[in-house]
Write a protein that holds these residues in place. Structure first.
Motif, PDB file in Angstrom:
ATOM      1  N   ALA A 143      31.704  67.224  18.397  1.00  0.00           N
ATOM      2  CA  ALA A 143      31.362  66.298  17.314  1.00  0.00           C
ATOM      3  C   ALA A 143      31.535  66.983  15.970  1.00  0.00           C
ATOM      4  O   ALA A 143      31.919  66.358  14.977  1.00  0.00           O
ATOM      5  N   ALA A 144      31.272  68.295  15.967  1.00  0.00           N
ATOM      6  CA  ALA A 144      31.355  69.042  14.711  1.00  0.00           C
ATOM      7  C   ALA A 144      32.792  69.405  14.372  1.00  0.00           C
ATOM      8  O   ALA A 144      33.130  69.597  13.204  1.00  0.00           O
ATOM      9  N   CYS A 145      33.638  69.507  15.365  1.00  0.00           N
ATOM     10  CA  CYS A 145      34.996  69.985  15.113  1.00  0.00           C
ATOM     11  C   CYS A 145      35.931  69.475  16.197  1.00  0.00           C
ATOM     12  O   CYS A 145      35.857  69.893  17.339  1.00  0.00           O
ATOM     13  N   GLN A 146      36.781  68.564  15.806  1.00  0.00           N
ATOM     14  CA  GLN A 146      37.658  67.861  16.750  1.00  0.00           C
ATOM     15  C   GLN A 146      39.071  67.824  16.250  1.00  0.00           C
ATOM     16  O   GLN A 146      39.257  67.664  15.053  1.00  0.00           O
ATOM     17  N   PRO A 147      40.040  67.855  17.177  1.00  0.00           N
ATOM     18  CA  PRO A 147      39.900  68.204  18.585  1.00  0.00           C
ATOM     19  C   PRO A 147      39.872  69.712  18.757  1.00  0.00           C
ATOM     20  O   PRO A 147      40.240  70.456  17.855  1.00  0.00           O
ATOM     21  N   GLN A 148      39.455  70.120  19.932  1.00  0.00           N
ATOM     22  CA  GLN A 148      39.351  71.539  20.240  1.00  0.00           C
ATOM     23  C   GLN A 148      39.816  71.792  21.657  1.00  0.00           C
ATOM     24  O   GLN A 148      39.547  70.982  22.542  1.00  0.00           O
ATOM     25  N   PRO A 149      40.447  72.960  21.890  1.00  0.00           N
ATOM     26  CA  PRO A 149      40.762  73.366  23.261  1.00  0.00           C
ATOM     27  C   PRO A 149      39.481  73.753  23.989  1.00  0.00           C
ATOM     28  O   PRO A 149      38.417  73.877  23.381  1.00  0.00           O
ATOM     29  N   CYS A 150      39.582  73.962  25.298  1.00  0.00           N
ATOM     30  CA  CYS A 150      38.415  74.329  26.090  1.00  0.00           C
ATOM     31  C   CYS A 150      37.919  75.737  25.769  1.00  0.00           C
ATOM     32  O   CYS A 150      36.713  75.992  25.707  1.00  0.00           O
TER      33      CYS A 150
END
Lengths: 106, 106
Positions: B34-41
């Motif tokens: 929610a804070a930082c999108q998108p992100q890898p796993c």
DNA sequence: CCGTTAGTTCGATTATATTCGAACTAACGG
DNA sequence: CCGTTAGTTCGAATATAATCGAACTAACGG
């Protein structure tokens, strides 16, 4: 007339609350309680054996969702709406609203 | 570049969503997304073995919380905020807000 | 084409929940 | 004091989930 232990509002954990509500039967119980409070366990049994029902109520109690007051021979259950609202504002309301629209079972 | 199956918004179940979020690790992942999108796993692993992390992402995907897009060698995760909002209005927002105030872990 | 990176899948182990019958308890009614 | 009612507790069986290493796959870089 011994009563139950209920966790303090400040000690409630979001993950426990979500876990408790993730069971369809328990969510239904909470929904029915929201509609009509307080209520004994019996009318919420939905055909299950008493021991199962008792287990689910215990999960709801430990999660802080309901308070159970022993009144004579019946156990009166109510939602801890105030406490939940102060600890997790809007969460219960949003979940109940979603449960209300999104098909009774889920 | 095969992609993942994601359940349709209309098929999401509230109980699955709550269950997915009832795990502290998964809730943390959602919070971070929610804070930082998108992100890898990878940056969300928090020291756990890859197989465990993969399992948790799979639960989140099946619950409809996240979408995973395969982009080259990395899997980019994002929240399905739109879908969730339309299916369960206010639920995710309230939970994220509560998770934000109520101690990072619970 | 080989190595690396990012993440999945498999399979086994362990932990946690659910379920239910049976025995129990506490309060009330007569 | 006895029976009944409402719900709990116990214990065992079953089901579901979490965990992790090891083997796998797909895409890219050189």
């Amino acid at each position: 007339m011994k009563q139950y232990d209920h966790p303090l509002a400040q000690d409630l954990q979001l993950s426990c609350l979500l876990y408790a509500l993730s069971d369809p039967f328990r969510l239904e119980v909470v929904r029915k309680l929201a509609a009509c409070q307080p209520q004994p366990c019996a009318p919420l049994q939905d055909g299950r054996p008493k021991s199962s029902v008792s287990h689910h109520f215990s999960v709801l109690r430990k999660a802080g969702l309901i308070r159970t007051d022993v009144v004579g021979v019946t156990h009166m259950n109510s939602l801890r709406e105030q406490d939940l609202q102060s600890r997790f504002p809007g969460v219960l309301a949003a979940i109940l609203a979603a449960a209300g629209t999104a098909g009774t079972q889920a």
